[in-house]
Design an enzyme around this catalytic site. Sequence first.
Site, PDB file in Angstrom:
ATOM      1  NE  ARG A  61     -75.302  58.773 -22.811  1.00  0.00           N
ATOM      2  CZ  ARG A  61     -74.400  59.751 -22.709  1.00  0.00           C
ATOM      3  NH1 ARG A  61     -74.178  60.326 -21.544  1.00  0.00           N
ATOM      4  NH2 ARG A  61     -73.738  60.165 -23.772  1.00  0.00           N
ATOM      5  CD  GLU A  98     -66.515  68.556 -33.089  1.00  0.00           C
ATOM      6  OE1 GLU A  98     -67.228  68.017 -32.224  1.00  0.00           O
ATOM      7  OE2 GLU A  98     -66.787  69.613 -33.662  1.00  0.00           O
TER       8      GLU A  98
HETATM    9  P1  AMP Z   1     -69.491  59.097 -31.768  1.00  0.00           P
HETATM   10  O1  AMP Z   1     -68.182  58.469 -31.413  1.00  0.00           O
HETATM   11  O2  AMP Z   1     -69.379  60.429 -32.421  1.00  0.00           O
HETATM   12  O3  AMP Z   1     -70.384  58.145 -32.549  1.00  0.00           O
HETATM   13  O4  AMP Z   1     -70.234  59.427 -30.398  1.00  0.00           O
HETATM   14  C1  AMP Z   1     -70.903  58.428 -29.727  1.00  0.00           C
HETATM   15  C2  AMP Z   1     -70.795  58.564 -28.239  1.00  0.00           C
HETATM   16  O5  AMP Z   1     -70.912  59.915 -27.783  1.00  0.00           O
HETATM   17  C3  AMP Z   1     -71.925  57.782 -27.592  1.00  0.00           C
HETATM   18  O6  AMP Z   1     -71.398  57.038 -26.506  1.00  0.00           O
HETATM   19  C4  AMP Z   1     -72.915  58.846 -27.160  1.00  0.00           C
HETATM   20  O7  AMP Z   1     -73.393  58.564 -25.869  1.00  0.00           O
HETATM   21  C5  AMP Z   1     -72.162  60.168 -27.174  1.00  0.00           C
HETATM   22  N1  AMP Z   1     -72.824  61.204 -27.995  1.00  0.00           N
HETATM   23  C6  AMP Z   1     -72.347  61.773 -29.121  1.00  0.00           C
HETATM   24  N2  AMP Z   1     -73.175  62.706 -29.618  1.00  0.00           N
HETATM   25  C7  AMP Z   1     -74.234  62.740 -28.788  1.00  0.00           C
HETATM   26  C8  AMP Z   1     -75.479  63.489 -28.774  1.00  0.00           C
HETATM   27  N3  AMP Z   1     -75.776  64.399 -29.715  1.00  0.00           N
HETATM   28  N4  AMP Z   1     -76.346  63.252 -27.769  1.00  0.00           N
HETATM   29  C9  AMP Z   1     -76.043  62.329 -26.816  1.00  0.00           C
HETATM   30  N5  AMP Z   1     -74.916  61.593 -26.778  1.00  0.00           N
HETATM   31  C10 AMP Z   1     -74.012  61.789 -27.745  1.00  0.00           C
END
Ligand code: AMP
Length: 176
Positions: A61, A98
Amino acid sequence: MNLEQVRNSVRDIPDYPKPGIIFKDVSTAYRDGEVFNFIAASIFEKYKDAGITKVVGIEARGFILGAVIAEKLKVGFVPIRKPGKLPAELFSQSYELEYGFDTLEIHQDALQENDVVLIHDDLLATGGTVIAAIDLVSKFKVSSIFVNFFIELDFLKGRDKITQASSVSIWSLIHY
Ligand code: AMP
């Protein structure tokens, strides 16, 4: 068009992809021409005088607005991809999810030391993904790194994790 209308255009999908997660579906924002153009124009406004020389987008995305912002800034676009997608010599960076680990990759000749890089992704959650992307871009010893998200989930405190790990400048268009 204003930021409240942009916020309201993002759809919440409860319990996706697993129970307890509220997935922020950006497709409902991006499919609306007025909203999509407003988002891209707002991010462009923020960075137009920052001297950016490359936009780096995170699969998948991060490619959507990343490419539009690169075009508006009249600079090149570099993809950071999931494993096995890029064909030439690579740098790889694993990071913790996670449950388990994932890896991101970038071409070894994608950036140069004098680049001023804007890393873009659609959403900041816990920060693990973007920290891996920052680590990859840092391998090129570029002159500076800016990080931008369309959406930041403030309650997950990803921003704190990023600033503990690096000294990049972070800005998000909307917050929940
Ligand atoms: P993080 O590594 O936890 O910051 O997760 C970021 C990545 O996961 C991004 O590329 C987001 O597109 C996706 N992502 C994580 N949580 C969500 C959420 N609640 N809604 C949509 N996309 C998410």
